[in-house]
Write an enzyme that holds these catalytic residues in place. Structure first.
Site, PDB file in Angstrom:
ATOM      1  N   TRP A 103       0.911  -1.245  -0.132  1.00 51.96           N
ATOM      2  CA  TRP A 103      -0.110  -0.085  -0.086  1.00 51.96           C
ATOM      3  C   TRP A 103       1.017   1.227  -0.048  1.00 51.96           C
ATOM      4  O   TRP A 103       0.366   2.501  -0.172  1.00 51.96           O
ATOM      5  CB  TRP A 103      -0.845   0.075   1.358  1.00 51.96           C
ATOM      6  CG  TRP A 103      -2.333  -0.824   1.139  1.00 51.96           C
ATOM      7  CD1 TRP A 103      -2.504  -1.959  -0.072  1.00 51.96           C
ATOM      8  CD2 TRP A 103      -3.448  -0.887   1.835  1.00 51.96           C
ATOM      9  NE1 TRP A 103      -3.653  -2.224   0.109  1.00 51.96           N
ATOM     10  CE2 TRP A 103      -4.337  -1.736   1.282  1.00 51.96           C
ATOM     11  CE3 TRP A 103      -3.601  -0.094   3.006  1.00 51.96           C
ATOM     12  CZ2 TRP A 103      -5.474  -1.986   2.077  1.00 51.96           C
ATOM     13  CZ3 TRP A 103      -5.118  -0.507   3.584  1.00 51.96           C
ATOM     14  CH2 TRP A 103      -5.751  -1.272   2.977  1.00 51.96           C
ATOM     15  N   HIS A 149      12.948  -2.053  -1.029  1.00 54.75           N
ATOM     16  CA  HIS A 149      12.159  -1.445  -2.084  1.00 54.75           C
ATOM     17  C   HIS A 149      12.910  -0.399  -2.822  1.00 54.75           C
ATOM     18  O   HIS A 149      13.715   0.245  -1.950  1.00 54.75           O
ATOM     19  CB  HIS A 149      10.590  -1.239  -1.583  1.00 54.75           C
ATOM     20  CG  HIS A 149       9.939  -0.741  -2.815  1.00 54.75           C
ATOM     21  ND1 HIS A 149      10.096   0.304  -3.498  1.00 54.75           N
ATOM     22  CD2 HIS A 149       8.776  -1.475  -3.172  1.00 54.75           C
ATOM     23  CE1 HIS A 149       8.897   0.175  -4.195  1.00 54.75           C
ATOM     24  NE2 HIS A 149       8.372  -0.743  -4.068  1.00 54.75           N
ATOM     25  N   SER A 154       3.570  -2.382 -11.992  1.00 56.53           N
ATOM     26  CA  SER A 154       2.646  -2.052 -12.779  1.00 56.53           C
ATOM     27  C   SER A 154       1.830  -3.490 -13.175  1.00 56.53           C
ATOM     28  O   SER A 154       1.257  -3.733 -14.354  1.00 56.53           O
ATOM     29  CB  SER A 154       2.946  -1.415 -14.246  1.00 56.53           C
ATOM     30  OG  SER A 154       3.241  -0.204 -13.972  1.00 56.53           O
ATOM     31  N   GLY A 206       1.502  -2.788  -6.200  1.00 53.00           N
ATOM     32  CA  GLY A 206       1.506  -1.304  -5.667  1.00 53.00           C
ATOM     33  C   GLY A 206       0.038  -0.866  -5.891  1.00 53.00           C
ATOM     34  O   GLY A 206      -0.936  -1.410  -5.012  1.00 53.00           O
ATOM     35  N   GLY A 207      -0.116   0.127  -6.844  1.00 54.39           N
ATOM     36  CA  GLY A 207      -1.180   0.884  -6.916  1.00 54.39           C
ATOM     37  C   GLY A 207      -2.406  -0.002  -7.013  1.00 54.39           C
ATOM     38  O   GLY A 207      -3.701   0.283  -6.388  1.00 54.39           O
TER      39      GLY A 207
END
Ligand code: PGA
Length: 249
Positions: A12, A97, A212, A233-234
C-alpha cells in the site's frame, strides 16, 4: 520450478487511513471459504498494521510491513523495528524496495542486515531488487539484479522462509512492464544466484514480479515460468483490482 502456491502481496506504500481497512476486509470477505490458489498478503503503512491484523485474523489474508530498521531498539526517531512490526501483528516485511534504496540511500548490505532483523523477529522478508531504465538501456540489467541479490540476502536466510521480488524501477507506478521474455530472463538469473547461495532451498524460494501488475496483465505475467507471485502496488489499493489479480494466480 516453483511448486508452492503463488504469493500475491499488496504494497500500500504511504496510502491508507482507517477507512481504507474496508478494502482489506472486502478482499478477505470475497476470498472467504474458497480454496485459495494463492497466498495473499497486504502490507499497509505501519500505523494500520495492528488494526488490519486484528480485522483479518483467521481469514487467511496475511499482513506485512513495508520496511524495518535493522536494530532491535534505540534512539532512532521515527523508525520501526522488525520486532515492533511482529508485535503489531505482521508476519512478513518488504525489504529493499527501490523507493527505499533511491529515497533513503539503502545499500545492499543494509538490506541484508534488515533481513537478519526480520528473521530475528520471526518475519518473512520479501527482498526487492530491480534495475533502473539507465541500467536496462546500458545492458546491465542482469548484472545489476544478480549483484543486488548476492548483496541484499543474508547467509542467515538459508533454510528460512523468504521471497525475492524482481521489480524493475522503471516499471513501478508507470504502467510500463517488461516483455514476458525480459521478466523470464530476470527470474532465471535470480534463480541461478539463489541456487548458488542456498542450494536446494534456493531452488524453491518464490520469486515475485512487481511493477505495474494490473488485472489486465496479471494472468500472463503469473503464467511465466518461475514467476512465483506478484508484488502489487497501486492495484492493491482497491479490493476489486486486487481480487482480480489474485484470481489470475
Ligand atoms: P506498482 O508498484 O504496482 O504501483 O507499479 C509496485 C511496487 O512498488 O511494489
Amino acid at each position: 520450478m516453483t511448486q508452492m502456491r503463488p504469493l500475491i502481496a499488496g504494497n500500500w506504500k504511504m496510502h491508507g487511513l482507517e477507512s481504507s481497512l474496508d478494502e482489506a476486509r472486502a478482499v478477505a470477505g470475497a476470498l472467504d471459504g474458497r480454496p485459495a490458489a494463492a497466498r495473499v498478503a497486504l502490507c499497509p503503512p505501519a500505523t494500520l498494521i495492528r488494526r488490519m491484523a486484528d480485522q483479518l485474523e483467521s481469514t487467511g489474508v496475511e499482513v506485512g510491513g513495508q520496511d524495518c530498521r535493522a536494530e532491535l531498539s534505540g534512539a532512532f526517531t521515527g523508525d520501526v523495528s522488525a520486532e515492533m512490526l511482529a508485535d503489531a501483528g505482521a508476519g512478513l516485511v518488504i525489504l529493499g524496495h527501490s523507493e527505499r534504496r533511491a529515497g533513503y540511500g539503502e545499500s545492499d548490505s543494509l538490506v541484508a542486515a534488515k533481513c537478519d532483523a526480520a528473521l530475528r523477529a520471526g518475519l518473512e522478508p520479501i527482498v526487492c531488487v530491480g534495475e533502473t531504465l539507465a541500467d536496462r538501456e546500458g545492458g546491465r540489467t542482469l548484472a545489476i539484479i544478480t549483484g543486488q541479490v548476492r548483496g541484499s540476502l543474508s547467509a542467515g536466510l538459508a533454510g528460512k522462509a523468504f521471497a525475492v521480488a524482481y521489480e524493475p524501477v522503471w516499471a513501478i507506478g508507470t504502467g510500463l512492464t517488461p516483455t514476458l521474455e525480459q521478466i523470464e530472463a530476470a527470474h532465471v538469473a535470480i534463480r541461478g544466484v539463489l541456487v548458488e547461495m542456498y542450494g536446494d532451498h534456493g531452488a524453491r524460494v518464490p520469486i515475485l514480479y512487481g511493477g505495474s501488475v494490473k488485472p489486465a496483465n496479471a494472468a500472463e505475467i503469473l503464467s511465466i515460468a518461475d514467476v512465483g507471485g506478484a508484488l502489487v502496488g497501486g492495484a492493491s489499493l482497491k479490493a476489486a483490482d486486487f481480487l482480480a489479480i489474485i484470481a489470475a494466480a
